[in-house]
Each structure stands twice: as C-alpha cells, then as structure tokens.
Design an enzyme around this catalytic site. Structure first.
Site, short mmCIF file in Angstrom:
data_model
loop_
_atom_site.label_atom_id
_atom_site.label_comp_id
_atom_site.label_asym_id
_atom_site.label_seq_id
_atom_site.Cartn_x
_atom_site.Cartn_y
_atom_site.Cartn_z
N CYS A 1 -49.86 -13.64 60.02
CA CYS A 1 -49.82 -12.34 60.67
C CYS A 1 -51.18 -11.66 60.60
CB CYS A 1 -48.78 -11.40 60.07
SG CYS A 1 -47.16 -12.13 59.90
N ARG B 1 -53.96 -15.63 63.97
CA ARG B 1 -53.23 -15.58 62.70
C ARG B 1 -51.71 -15.63 62.89
NH1 ARG B 1 -56.26 -13.84 58.43
NH2 ARG B 1 -54.37 -13.24 57.36
N TRP C 1 -46.38 -13.94 62.72
CA TRP C 1 -46.02 -15.35 62.61
C TRP C 1 -44.80 -15.34 61.70
CZ3 TRP C 1 -45.68 -19.19 58.81
CH2 TRP C 1 -45.69 -20.51 59.28
N ASN D 1 -48.01 -8.20 56.11
CA ASN D 1 -48.33 -9.62 56.15
C ASN D 1 -48.02 -10.17 54.76
OD1 ASN D 1 -49.53 -12.14 56.36
ND2 ASN D 1 -51.62 -11.36 56.28
N GLY D 2 -47.16 -11.18 54.68
CA GLY D 2 -46.81 -11.74 53.36
C GLY D 2 -45.32 -11.93 53.26
N GLU E 1 -57.89 -37.45 60.00
CA GLU E 1 -58.28 -36.24 60.73
C GLU E 1 -58.11 -36.43 62.24
OE1 GLU E 1 -58.69 -33.33 60.01
OE2 GLU E 1 -59.88 -32.40 61.59
N LYS F 1 -55.68 -34.07 64.40
CA LYS F 1 -56.19 -33.29 65.54
C LYS F 1 -55.36 -33.58 66.79
CE LYS F 1 -58.10 -31.05 64.21
NZ LYS F 1 -58.63 -30.41 63.04
N GLU G 1 -51.72 -32.08 66.51
CA GLU G 1 -51.54 -30.63 66.51
C GLU G 1 -51.89 -29.97 67.84
OE1 GLU G 1 -53.88 -28.34 63.66
OE2 GLU G 1 -55.48 -29.82 63.79
N HIS H 1 -48.21 -53.76 56.63
CA HIS H 1 -47.14 -53.47 55.67
C HIS H 1 -46.05 -52.60 56.29
CE1 HIS H 1 -49.41 -55.45 52.53
NE2 HIS H 1 -50.48 -54.82 53.00
N LYS I 1 -53.55 -19.98 62.02
CA LYS I 1 -54.86 -20.37 61.49
C LYS I 1 -54.92 -20.32 59.97
CE LYS I 1 -59.27 -21.35 61.91
NZ LYS I 1 -59.56 -22.78 62.15
C1 F6R Z 1 -56.06 -28.54 61.07
C2 F6R Z 1 -56.29 -27.34 60.28
C3 F6R Z 1 -55.55 -27.19 59.00
C4 F6R Z 1 -56.44 -26.52 57.95
C5 F6R Z 1 -55.62 -26.19 56.70
C6 F6R Z 1 -56.46 -25.57 55.60
O1 F6R Z 1 -56.82 -28.51 62.24
O2 F6R Z 1 -57.04 -26.49 60.65
O3 F6R Z 1 -55.04 -28.40 58.54
O4 F6R Z 1 -57.51 -27.37 57.63
O5 F6R Z 1 -54.60 -25.30 57.04
O6 F6R Z 1 -57.04 -24.37 56.01
P1 F6R Z 1 -58.24 -23.75 55.23
O7 F6R Z 1 -59.41 -24.65 55.38
O8 F6R Z 1 -58.46 -22.40 55.84
O9 F6R Z 1 -57.81 -23.65 53.78
#
Ligand code: F6R
Length: 607
Positions: A2, A27, A70, A96-97, A479, A483, A486, A502, A602
């Site tokens: 949020c 957010r 969120w 937020n929380g 990674e 990517k 997501e 395996h 995010k």
């Molecule tokens: C994937 C992504 C997430 C963040 C994870 C940690 O693209 O962005 O997997 O890497 O949520 O976030 P931070 O780095 O802010 O702790």
C-alpha cells in the site's frame, strides 16, 4: 504494501494526493481513495486512474490523506478501500500494514455496540481512534491510545473532522517520511511523490508518531517523550522517477543498467583495482575476521546474493551460504556471531522477511551488513552498516537495474574481502579491470534489444519454459525464469542444468521452450550436452553464449543470443540482460501489464 500520501498546507491538497498516488501505485494498485478536509472521501476499486476520474473538479481543501491499496484483509472492493472512518464519521484514516489482533479488538468494540462496514483490519483502527476522539482526546492522543492496543505493523495517517488542519502519522514496520516545505507538510510512503514539491525530508522511525500542521511537524515517541529527527536532502531528480519517454518503467530501467553499474562503482573501484567501500567502515573488524558469510534476501535479491556468494568464495575464499530470508527467520539459528557476518540484500530496504532475518541475526549478536538501494530505508538503518546501490528509484515491480546494482556491489565486496583476507592476485586484478569495463559491456549487450524483440514474438506462445544454467549461471537461470513468469505469466522454472534428467525433462515437448545459458566458461561443454539433450526431445531452444561458441550452438539450438566475451566471473552480469529483455518483450507481445503485474507489489512489507 500500500502507498500513503498526505498534505496539510495552504494550497489545494487534491492534485498532490492524486499525483502522489500515481507515483506510489507500484506499491499496490487494487483500489484507491482519498479524504479531503471539508469535502469528505472518494474511493474506487481498481487503479488510481479510476479514482482520479471519480473525484469532482471542485474537490478543494487544504488538507487531505490518500491511499493506494494492495489487499491483505478483505477483497479489493470500493468498500474495503481506504480511507476508513469510524461509525460517527469523526476520523479518517489510511493504513499500510497488518493489525494482527484486529479480530479480538473488533469483537470488543462490537460488544460495546459498534458495527463495521468493511472486511478490513484498518477499519477497527479507525473505530478505536474515533472512540477516543469522541471522548474528548486530541487526535494525537487518540491515535497513541489506539495504537497502544494494537499488535502488528503500521504506517498510518489520520485526520479528524474537528481538527482539519492537522494530520497525525505513525510508523511501526511500514515506511513513512515527512516532506518539509514553506507553509506545508507532506507525508508519503516513499520519496517519489515528494520530489516535485520539496527536497527536505524527515524519515520516521519505528515507534514514532508525528503531528503535522502547515508550519510544523513534531515527532513524539509512542512510548513517551518527543524525538528529534534530523532532516535529509533528497538528490533524486524528478525525471529519474518518471519514464523518460520509454513505454514502460521496466524498459527504462533496463536501459539504465550501464549507468547503474557506473553509479555503483563510482568512487569505489580504483584504476589499480583497489576497492574503497565507505559504507562498511563500522564493519571492518567483523569482515576482516569473517570465516563464514550468510547472505539473505527474497526473490531476485536472493538470486543476486547467490551471484555475490559465488564471487566471494572464488576471490576471497570465504565459505558463503545463501538462505532465503523467509526460511532463515524460522530455522534454528546456527550462525556463530564470533566469525560470521550476515549480509541482507534488498532493493527497497523494506522487505519484511529480510528485515526480520536481520533482526534475528542482531538478537544473536551477529554483525549485519545491508546492501540496499533506498537510502534511509529500514534495513539500511537497522543493519550495522550499509552499502547503497545508488541506482535511483526503481518503479517497475519486476526488478532489473537493482538486480545488477546488487550484483555489482557484491562484486566490489568480494574484491574488498579478497584484499582484507590477503587473497589479491592476478585473477582478482583481472576481474577488477573487467568490472571497470562492465558498463560498456552491458551497453553492448543491451544493443541486441531489437533482435530479442523479434525472438520474443516467435516464442510468445510457448506452453512453458525452463532456464538452465550451471555454476555461476545457475542464479541467472532462476532469475530469467522469475522474470518471465512474473511479467508474461508464462510458467517458467530455473534449474541447475544437471538436475534436468532427475525429473523436469519429462515436461519437454514441441510447445516447450528451453533457454540454455552456455557462455564460454569452464562448464561450457557440460551445458552444450544439456542443450543437445533438450533439443533431442523436440522442444524449442534458445542458447545464450559468447561469440566463440556462436557457430556451433547455432547448429544445436533454434536461436542463439550472443553476449560479449568477458572475464568468466563477470559473464552472469551479461547473460541476465537478454533474459530481462526477453521477458519484457514476451510480456509486451502478450499484452500484459508489464510495470504492475497481477497479484504483485513492489515492496513486500508483509509475510
Ligand atoms: C522480482 C522482484 C522481487 C524482489 C523481492 C525482494 O522481479 O522484484 O522478487 O526482488 O521482492 O525485494 P527487495 O529487493 O526490495 O527486498
């Protein structure tokens, strides 16, 4: 999750509140709302644009609060959107929380005759504050009193209809900062909405409650007394927080990667390959004495931590282990504070699991080092020392430039540890030289963007994908898969290539894609065999390699992506770039919401 914004001053609050919500939409973006003193509240399900369209043009008032949500408790509906109010409509609150004991508090208020309109934990908080205000308390005392009953986390902004020129804010576990300007005070979950209005900010700490009026902000401690919080100067540019004319933040941020590496290296990597890391000065003794390093983080940050672990083991000879923060918190704590350092990697510096892993380490006396992008974030403040990425704001939910920034800072740390552990040699010097060249290598790699867009069209409808790597490329396989899944919603998994036989190989069929990370490193031949095995099962294949292997892999794979040749240990910094571009282009071809993928946010400030 949020995003929260608030304004109290002499101008119309509404434009700032709506623009601020747009800036914070990364957010959370399932519903939004605002309250403006003298006007009331407007809420809408969906994105901030829906709220903006619903706010009347004469919605004018000099103080207000707003929220983009969120959902954690209750569906993302208009009713559940913030701001929330008490039954009499005397207070309005954005939160937020998570209020962990909201059910028992709701039951208690219910027994006293209260009823609730929403399914949220936040409405209970509004009811608690409203009850105190109606009993004659000032807004700040009412908020403090309500919070004394609460278990959980909050970033909070509250207004009362009887004190319209005041916003009370409080923080425990969810970030909040105050913006200071002549005749106005702002509040926001992060600095981005404040940039066009002020550069002077005050970061609140956990346990702070602040009273904002147009000309002042007074910070109190929830456990009693006032607190002095020095103001800080923001040096992020407004343009840095906008898209610079690119179609999506994700693309803009990928194109910023060469500059991100430059910024991470600036003033730290000397021409002679020596490394100066000002941020670790308080950690010199523990780092020098380190016999083991535990790295932690979540998602992509855990994968960049794996790159770092490989580099530290290779160059400094210190055994490293990467433990996901969400796991580290709950396993028996067997980290010896005498000779082990915990490194927490986090772009936002607010990820709850990572923060709690840091706190757990601190409780056991383990020295902690943060590798963080957001200056003033909670992890940067709670670790014993921090090294910043200086990558600027990352807005796209899917991380790209911060991932490389983290890997770059970890590479510097590996070289620095090699120095302190007397391991500097020709190999470390060669790596340092190549690291210095990495911005131009990254630029060259990203120039393949158009051909990757063409490939993406070809593979946009595969049924699923494996990303295979070995050794240093294994985190890149993870990674690349993360990517793709997501942003494009294609099911993708990363595997150490040796694991294929395996079990996973059973999934290969003509609709399935295998991306093999096969640059010219010591494990090239093994990877070539794995690619051959995949191709023999009739699936579709892409190889990522360096120029010397382009020709032979073109005979095995359907398509080949070529990255520049570089020091073996630096290859993962380059192989990941086409995978980021590929995920972006596939998502674009599939018409996905690239910067704000469904179900994601995010900054993950809940477990
Ligand atoms: C994937 C992504 C997430 C963040 C994870 C940690 O693209 O962005 O997997 O890497 O949520 O976030 P931070 O780095 O802010 O702790």
């Amino acid at each position: 999750m949020c995003g929260i914004v608030g304004y109290v001053g002499k101008k119309n609050a509404t434009p700032f509140l709506l623009d601020g919500l747009h800036a914070l939409e990364y957010r959370g973006y399932d519903s939004a709302g605002l309250y403006v003193a003298g006007k009331g509240a407007v809420k809408r399900a969906g994105k901030v644009a829906a709220l903006t369209a619903a706010v009347p043009s004469d919605f004018y008032g000099t103080a207000g609060i707003a929220h983009t949500r969120w959902a954690t408790h209750g569906a993302p509906t208009e009713t559940n959107a913030h701001p929330h109010t008490d039954e009499g409509g005397s207070v309005w609150l954005v939160h937020n929380g998570i209020i962990e004991n909201y059910a028992e508090l709701a039951a208690e208020l219910h027994a006293g005759g209260a009823t609730f309109k929403t399914e949220t934990d936040s409405e209970v908080l509004a009811a608690l504050v409203g009850k105190e205000v109606r009993a004659g308390q000032t807004l700040e005392d009412a908020v403090a009193c309500a919070l004394s009953r609460v278990r959980g986390t909050y970033g909070l902004a509250v207004m009362s209809v009887t004190e319209p020129e005041k916003i009370v804010v409080a923080r425990l576990g969810s970030p909040l900062l105050i913006g200071v300007a002549h005749g106005a005070r702002f509040v926001a979950s992060d600095a981005t909405p404040l940039l066009p209005h002020t550069r002077e900010v005050v970061y609140l700490e956990d346990g702070d409650l602040a009273v904002l009026t147009p000309d002042a902000h007074v910070v109190h401690r929830l456990d009693g007394g006032t607190a002095t919080r020095a103001s800080a100067h923001l040096d992020w540019s407004v343009e840095a927080a906008e898209k610079n004319g690119q179609e999506h933040f994700m693309l803009k941020e990928m194109l910023e990667i060469p500059e991100t590496i430059e910024r991470a290296l600036a003033g730290r990597l000397g021409k002679d390959g020596t490394v100066t890391l000002g941020g670790v000065k308080d950690m010199r003794a523990p780092l020098r004495g380190a016999r083991r390093i535990v790295l932690t983080g979540c998602g992509s940050a855990a994968y960049s931590a794996q790159i770092g672990a490989t580099l530290i083991e290779r160059f400094a000879g210190i055994p490293c282990e990467v433990v996901l923060a969400s796991e580290l918190r709950y396993r028996p704590f067997l980290i010896d504070p005498k000779d082990t350092v915990l490194i927490a990697v986090s772009q936002s510096g607010e990820t709850l699991d990572t923060l709690e892993a840091v706190r757990e380490a601190k409780r056991h006396g383990v020295p902690t080092l943060g590798i963080v992008n957001v200056v003033g974030s909670t992890i940067s403040r709670e670790t014993d020392a921090s090294i910043y990425l200086h990558a600027g704001p990352e807005i796209s939910v899917a991380t790209t430039k911060a991932f490389i920034g983290q890997a770059t800072v970890l590479a510097l740390l590996a070289l620095s540890l090699a120095e302190t552990h007397d391991q500097t040699n020709d190999e470390t010097r060669a790596f340092a030289r190549e690291l210095g060249r990495s911005p131009s290598l990254a630029r060259a790699t990203l120039s393949a963007r158009d051909s990757i867009a063409t490939l993406a069209q070809k593979y946009a409808n595969v049924s699923g994908a494996f990303f295979l790597g070995r050794g240093a490329e294994t985190p890149i396989a993870f990674e690349g898969a993360l990517k793709l899944k997501e942003v494009s919603y294609i099911h993708a998994e990363g595997y150490p290539a040796g694991e294929m036989k395996h079990g996973p190989i059973a999934l290969l069929d003509p609709e399935f894609l295998v991306v093999a990370l096969a640059p010219g490193d010591a494990l090239f031949e093994k990877m070539r065999s794995n690619l051959q095995e995949a191709a023999a099962r009739g699936c579709r294949t892409i190889a990522v390699t360096t120029p010397e292997h382009q020709e032979e892999l073109a005979r095995l794979a359907d398509d080949v992506i070529v990255i520049p040749k570089t020091h073996e240990a630096l290859l993962p910094f380059l192989t990941v770039l086409p995978l980021q571009l590929f995920a972006y282009e596939v998502a674009k071809a599939r018409g996905c919401h690239i910067d704000q993928p469904r179900n994601l946010a995010k900054s993950v400030t809940v477990e």
